[in-house]
Design an enzyme around this catalytic site. Structure first.
Site, short mmCIF file in Angstrom:
data_model
loop_
_atom_site.label_atom_id
_atom_site.label_comp_id
_atom_site.label_asym_id
_atom_site.label_seq_id
_atom_site.Cartn_x
_atom_site.Cartn_y
_atom_site.Cartn_z
N ARG A 15 4.04 2.12 -14.24
CA ARG A 15 2.75 1.56 -14.66
C ARG A 15 1.74 1.51 -13.51
O ARG A 15 0.55 1.33 -13.71
CB ARG A 15 2.97 0.14 -15.22
CG ARG A 15 3.70 0.12 -16.53
CD ARG A 15 4.26 -1.26 -16.85
NE ARG A 15 5.51 -1.52 -16.16
CZ ARG A 15 6.24 -2.64 -16.28
NH1 ARG A 15 5.82 -3.60 -17.07
NH2 ARG A 15 7.37 -2.80 -15.61
N GLY A 143 10.27 -11.13 -19.21
CA GLY A 143 11.45 -11.53 -19.97
C GLY A 143 11.29 -12.99 -20.38
O GLY A 143 10.74 -13.80 -19.63
N LYS A 354 -15.89 4.59 23.86
CA LYS A 354 -14.62 5.21 23.47
C LYS A 354 -13.71 5.36 24.68
O LYS A 354 -14.14 5.94 25.68
CB LYS A 354 -14.93 6.57 22.83
CG LYS A 354 -13.71 7.31 22.37
CD LYS A 354 -13.73 8.75 22.83
CE LYS A 354 -12.42 9.17 23.40
NZ LYS A 354 -12.45 10.46 24.06
N GLY A 426 -34.37 6.99 35.79
CA GLY A 426 -34.43 7.23 34.35
C GLY A 426 -34.65 8.70 34.03
O GLY A 426 -35.35 9.40 34.74
C1 UD1 Z 1 11.74 -7.81 -14.62
C2 UD1 Z 1 12.74 -8.65 -15.45
C3 UD1 Z 1 11.94 -9.57 -16.37
C4 UD1 Z 1 11.03 -10.46 -15.53
C5 UD1 Z 1 10.12 -9.61 -14.63
C6 UD1 Z 1 9.38 -10.51 -13.66
C7 UD1 Z 1 14.72 -7.25 -15.79
C8 UD1 Z 1 15.50 -6.44 -16.75
N1 UD1 Z 1 13.57 -7.79 -16.23
O1 UD1 Z 1 11.01 -7.03 -15.55
O2 UD1 Z 1 12.83 -10.39 -17.12
O3 UD1 Z 1 10.24 -11.28 -16.38
O4 UD1 Z 1 10.91 -8.68 -13.86
O5 UD1 Z 1 8.47 -9.79 -12.89
O6 UD1 Z 1 15.17 -7.44 -14.69
N2 UD1 Z 1 14.03 -1.98 -9.93
C9 UD1 Z 1 15.06 -1.34 -9.30
N3 UD1 Z 1 15.82 -0.45 -10.01
C10 UD1 Z 1 15.62 -0.21 -11.33
C11 UD1 Z 1 14.56 -0.88 -11.97
C12 UD1 Z 1 13.79 -1.78 -11.25
O7 UD1 Z 1 15.28 -1.53 -8.10
O8 UD1 Z 1 16.38 0.59 -11.90
C13 UD1 Z 1 13.19 -2.92 -9.14
C14 UD1 Z 1 11.73 -2.53 -9.15
O9 UD1 Z 1 11.42 -1.74 -8.01
C15 UD1 Z 1 11.03 -3.88 -9.10
C16 UD1 Z 1 12.03 -4.84 -9.74
O10 UD1 Z 1 13.27 -4.19 -9.74
O11 UD1 Z 1 10.77 -4.30 -7.78
C17 UD1 Z 1 11.63 -5.21 -11.16
O12 UD1 Z 1 11.58 -4.04 -11.95
P1 UD1 Z 1 10.53 -3.84 -13.11
O13 UD1 Z 1 10.84 -2.56 -13.79
O14 UD1 Z 1 9.16 -4.06 -12.63
O15 UD1 Z 1 10.95 -5.03 -14.07
P2 UD1 Z 1 10.05 -5.78 -15.13
O16 UD1 Z 1 9.86 -4.94 -16.33
O17 UD1 Z 1 8.82 -6.29 -14.49
CA CA Z 2 7.82 -5.89 -12.54
#
Ligand code: UD1
Ligand code: CA
Length: 461
Positions: A15, A143, A354, A426
């Site tokens: 996103r 979530g 500089k 000058g």
């Molecule tokens: C996640 C939570 C959601 C919460 C929200 C808060 C889960 C399933 N959901 O959703 O309940 O309300 O955060 O901001 O956890 N990441 C990984 N590996 C992956 C996917 C994600 O390392 O396979 C990392 C991303 O880089 C990020 C974090 O986990 O820093 C959260 O991932 P993101 O996909 O943004 O989760 P949300 O949909 O925001």
């Molecule tokens: Ca997130």
């Protein structure tokens, strides 16, 4: 209890629409990931596992000098947050009697204070799991915390998987958790991919804990601290909040900031007491400003040290340089590339300096270019002086002694040496070295002749 930290930073950040991993985009000059990591350090964890995946090398490079960090690779960065946490199994298995704090790398507003309070609750109430939650008027994208009739947490449901009824729940998961390691290890084994998205959710651990009658509770954190950055609109909102915090910290230390909503100050900048920062100033990188200084409107200072009592007058740009106590810079001056302005020197309007050293009490107050020069004390550089340091191929040095006087509109052709007490008339083109106390003058004699200007004739003047 031994504490481990995990920061999730493998996601693609779809996103966010960027070629660079979302979590290393800079907020106030620091990668987004720095903020949750830094808050985590305040709990004094044994180690902080950073889960990297999408463009892992870039993320590692950004964090390579951070203490306690150990990287774990998630080959499939779309595996989901549960899959991501599993990558740190080797670390957790080493100390199963510990607790683990898990933070989303894309939620930079969490504070050390809140994490500490949450951890205290976790210990005091002997919990097995703790989720940081908050109530949002518009919970879209988060979530939701599902509770039973008694109010106990039974699970977290992701927005994409939620029923219409569940979507109405206003208590949301902030993406910060504390778990006892042993039951977490058990629960991780049982996680299954979501039928809707195919991702393995860390949040499903909560349901597994609840089903086993393990003690899971929530800690309600300030709303602001749970803001996640999914897109660039949220990114800007979050930076604004970090900036407000940064400026408030400075204000509490005795710094005056006028119209603070127009001022930009990066995280690593320090400013001394009684310094005044005017509207529309930007202070960036590792900038250090002393006490009782004045930073005039619209000025930009980057990776520089500004001494006590220095005045930077409006619209000046100082980068990678040092300005010593009591010097005056600007208005409209540019100081760059490792320049040093010594005590009480003055660099005025439309002067560029500089890679040069300007000695104590030396002045260049108007329309001048000083490049690759070392200038002594009490020297005066007249308006319009240019140090010609470049012959199209190489750059050359100029040395100017103490008490030298350079008259206006002089051209000093480097490499050149102007010794102490020398005097440049000058308009001179200085292409020879000038010994101490000598006068250098190059000037075509001015002739006064009868004018042949035809206009005079035509207008009968
Ligand atoms: C996640 C939570 C959601 C919460 C929200 C808060 C889960 C399933 N959901 O959703 O309940 O309300 O955060 O901001 O956890 N990441 C990984 N590996 C992956 C996917 C994600 O390392 O396979 C990392 C991303 O880089 C990020 C974090 O986990 O820093 C959260 O991932 P993101 O996909 O943004 O989760 P949300 O949909 O925001
Ligand atoms: Ca997130």
């Amino acid at each position: 209890m031994t504490l481990l930290g995990i920061v999730l930073a493998a996601g693609k950040g779809t996103r966010f629409k960027s070629e660079t991993p979302k979590v290393i985009h800079k907020l106030l000059g620091k990668p987004m990931l720095f903020y949750p990591y830094n808050a985590l350090l305040s709990l004094n964890p044994e180690k902080v596992a950073i889960i990297v995946g999408h463009k892992a090398e870039l993320v590692k490079e950004e964090l390579k000098n951070y203490p306690k960090v150990e990287f774990f690779l998630q080959e499939n960065p779309k595996g989901g947050t549960g899959d991501a946490v599993k990558k740190a199994l080797p670390l957790m298995e080493k100390c199963p009697q510990s607790a683990v704090v898990i933070l989303n790398g894309d939620s930079p507003l969490i504070t050390a204070e809140t994490l500490k309070k949450a951890y205290e609750k976790f210990l005091k109430e002997k919990l097995d799991g703790l989720i940081l939650t908050t109530y949002l008027e518009d919970p879209t994208g988060y979530g939701r915390i599902v509770r039973d009739k008694k109010g106990n947490v039974v699970r977290i449901v992701e927005e994409k998987d939620a029923t219409e009824e569940e979507k109405k729940i206003k208590e949301v998961n902030g993406g910060f958790y504390i778990f006892k390691t042993e039951p977490l290890l058990e629960a991780l084994k049982e996680l299954k991919p979501s039928e809707i998205t195919g991702e393995v959710y860390l949040t499903d651990v909560v349901e597994i804990f609840a089903n086993r009658n393990l003690r899971v509770d929530t800690y309600i954190a300030p709303k602001e601290e749970l803001l996640g950055v999914n897109d660039r609109v949220q990114f800007a909102e979050v930076e604004k909040i970090l900036l407000r915090r940064k400026i408030e910290n400075l204000q509490k230390e005795g710094v005056t900031v006028r119209l603070p909503e127009t001022v930009y100050i990066e995280w690593d900048v320090s400013v001394g007491r009684d310094t005044q920062i005017e509207p529309h100033v930007s202070l960036k990188g590792e900038t250090k400003i002393g006490e009782n200084a004045f930073i005039g409107q619209g000025s930009i200072i980057e990776n520089s040290q500004i001494g006590d009592e220095v005045k930077v007058l409006p619209y000046s740009y100082i980068s990678d340089s040092v300005v010593e106590r009591g010097a005056v810079v600007g208005p409209f001056a540019r100081i760059r590339n490792g320049s040093l302005l010594k005590k009480s020197s003055e660099i005025g309007n439309f002067v560029e300096v500089k890679k040069s050293t300007v000695g104590k009490n030396t002045k260049a107050k108007h329309l001048t270019y000083i490049g690759d020069a070392t200038i002594g004390e009490n020297t005066n550089i007249g308006a319009g002086t240019v140090f010609a340091n470049y012959d199209g191929v190489n750059k050359y040095q100029t040395f100017v002694g103490n008490n030298v006087f350079i008259g206006s509109n002089s051209l000093i052709i480097a490499p050149r040496k102007l010794e102490d007490w020398s005097f440049i008339a000058g308009g001179s083109v200085v292409n020879k070295d000038v010994p101490s106390k000598a006068l250098a003058i190059s000037r075509a004699p001015l002739k006064i002749l009868e004018s042949k200007n035809p206009l005079l004739e035509k207008k009968k003047i």
